[in-house]
Design an enzyme around this catalytic site. Structure first.
Site, PDB file in Angstrom:
ATOM      1  N   THR A 177     -50.110 -76.101   6.050  1.00  0.00           N
ATOM      2  CA  THR A 177     -48.736 -76.516   5.792  1.00  0.00           C
ATOM      3  C   THR A 177     -47.838 -75.300   5.561  1.00  0.00           C
ATOM      4  O   THR A 177     -48.327 -74.258   5.138  1.00  0.00           O
ATOM      5  CB  THR A 177     -48.748 -77.414   4.535  1.00  0.00           C
ATOM      6  OG1 THR A 177     -49.394 -78.621   4.890  1.00  0.00           O
ATOM      7  CG2 THR A 177     -47.384 -77.708   3.983  1.00  0.00           C
ATOM      8  N   GLY A 207     -49.079 -87.481   3.386  1.00  0.00           N
ATOM      9  CA  GLY A 207     -49.581 -86.597   2.332  1.00  0.00           C
ATOM     10  C   GLY A 207     -48.543 -86.351   1.247  1.00  0.00           C
ATOM     11  O   GLY A 207     -47.572 -87.094   1.108  1.00  0.00           O
ATOM     12  N   GLY A 229     -52.058 -77.870   0.062  1.00  0.00           N
ATOM     13  CA  GLY A 229     -53.420 -78.133  -0.382  1.00  0.00           C
ATOM     14  C   GLY A 229     -53.827 -79.536  -0.022  1.00  0.00           C
ATOM     15  O   GLY A 229     -53.168 -80.197   0.787  1.00  0.00           O
TER      16      GLY A 229
HETATM   17  N1  ASP Z   1     -50.719 -80.966   1.698  1.00  0.00           N
HETATM   18  C1  ASP Z   1     -50.841 -81.242   3.105  1.00  0.00           C
HETATM   19  C2  ASP Z   1     -51.274 -82.660   3.325  1.00  0.00           C
HETATM   20  O1  ASP Z   1     -52.155 -83.122   2.634  1.00  0.00           O
HETATM   21  C3  ASP Z   1     -51.833 -80.352   3.775  1.00  0.00           C
HETATM   22  C4  ASP Z   1     -51.571 -78.886   3.609  1.00  0.00           C
HETATM   23  O2  ASP Z   1     -51.022 -78.449   2.598  1.00  0.00           O
HETATM   24  O3  ASP Z   1     -51.924 -78.133   4.535  1.00  0.00           O
HETATM   25  O4  ASP Z   1     -50.766 -83.271   4.221  1.00  0.00           O
END
Ligand code: ASP
Length: 310
Positions: A177, A207, A229
């Protein structure tokens, strides 16, 4: 004129020096540098924190290395569904999108929802119609296609798992992300986050990133936060807003509050990842409990850093 600051991230996770090549590392560093440059130039000209976080996130969304915009991961039915949110700490205005497809820059759509609609969040088809009405740039499926991500999907499907951006066997396990937080010359702060979510995710899964208070939050009284995360624990912990609460109700500093949330509260519920933050005095912080986090910070007092590992 106060201190102005820009902090960015390109995802956290098991990013190991041992599995990184010199070329790959240089490419990530260049991408982070480009995003810092894009946002910081605006702050320097006296533009708003909102403009700076938009510019930094657009730069990261356009780069195929990150799991946002162009480089978004595949859902289990082999498509990309993207989530994004933006929030202005000055007036608590916010805009967000979830599960949008073919939008070149989901953060621009979130910004347009914030500034041109009476809503905070749109998803799926309604978001697509709104994007069309406001002439947001779209791209065909093959713009978002990368063999590397497709291999990840195939690998994830062999095991039937839902994977957080990258599995170690395919590449380093990381959450790719992207996000940015900024404090401008007027002491206004803003946050923005954009993501493709998780490889092999159920389509329709949303998410933490686009949820105001979970993955993204900004309030001039406290802080601007962008998280990265494992989204589910971050959602359950109302992560970004918790940092703000610790500052507002307990009088903690930005860094103290971020440390408690990342190293204590999230750890207790297996919330692997991290976050970036700024306050209205221009203090910035980057905190994570994973092996690494692609990150960078630049401010008018001369801080200028890009880092990947612990
Ligand atoms: N937090 C993001 C999600 O769960 C994933 C990420 O941070 O890469 O969609």
């Amino acid at each position: 004129m106060g201190t102005f600051t820009l902090v960015i991230h390109g995802g956290a996770g098991t990013i190991l020096r041992a599995s990184m090549t010199a070329e790959k590392e240089a490419a990530y560093r260049d991408a982070l540098e480009d995003a810092l440059k894009a946002g910081y130039a605006l702050l320097k000209k006296g533009n708003t924190a909102i403009d700076a976080v938009r510019a930094a996130v657009v730069s990261l969304e356009d780069n195929i290395l990150f799991n946002a915009g162009r480089g978004s991961v595949f859902t289990k039915d082999g498509r990309q569904e993207m989530d994004a949110a933006i929030m202005n700490g000055k007036d608590l205005m916010a805009g967000a999108v979830s599960a949008v497809r073919n939008i070149r820059n989901p953060i621009e759509l979130a910004y347009t929802i914030m500034t041109k609609s009476e809503h905070v969040m749109l998803n799926g088809e309604g978001a697509a119609e709104f994007a069309k009405l406001h002439r947001l740039k779209t791209e065909p499926d093959d713009y978002f296609y990368s063999e590397f991500r497709y291999d990840q999907l195939k690998k994830a499907q062999e095991t039937g798992e839902t994977m957080l951006d990258h599995n170690v066997e395919v590449q380093d396990k990381k959450f790719g992300t992207v996000g940015a937080v900024a404090c401008d010359t007027h002491g206004n702060i803003a946050a923005a986050t954009s993501t493709g979510g998780m490889t092999n995710k159920q389509f329709g899964r949303i998410g933490d990133s686009p949820i105001i208070g979970a993955g993204t939050y900004a309030n001039n009284k406290t802080c601007a936060i962008s998280c990265t995360g494992h989204g589910e624990p971050f959602l359950r912990a109302v992560t970004a807003y918790d940092v703000s609460c610790l500052m507002e109700y307990k009088g903690l500093s930005l860094e103290e509050a971020m440390n408690i949330v990342v190293h204590d509260k999230l750890m207790k519920i297996d919330g692997e990842g991290g976050m970036i933050g700024v306050d209205a005095k221009g203090n910035g912080a980057m905190v994570f409990n994973s092996e690494g986090m692609y990150r960078g910070m630049r401010n008018s007092n001369g801080i200028n850093e890009i880092a990947i590992y612990k």
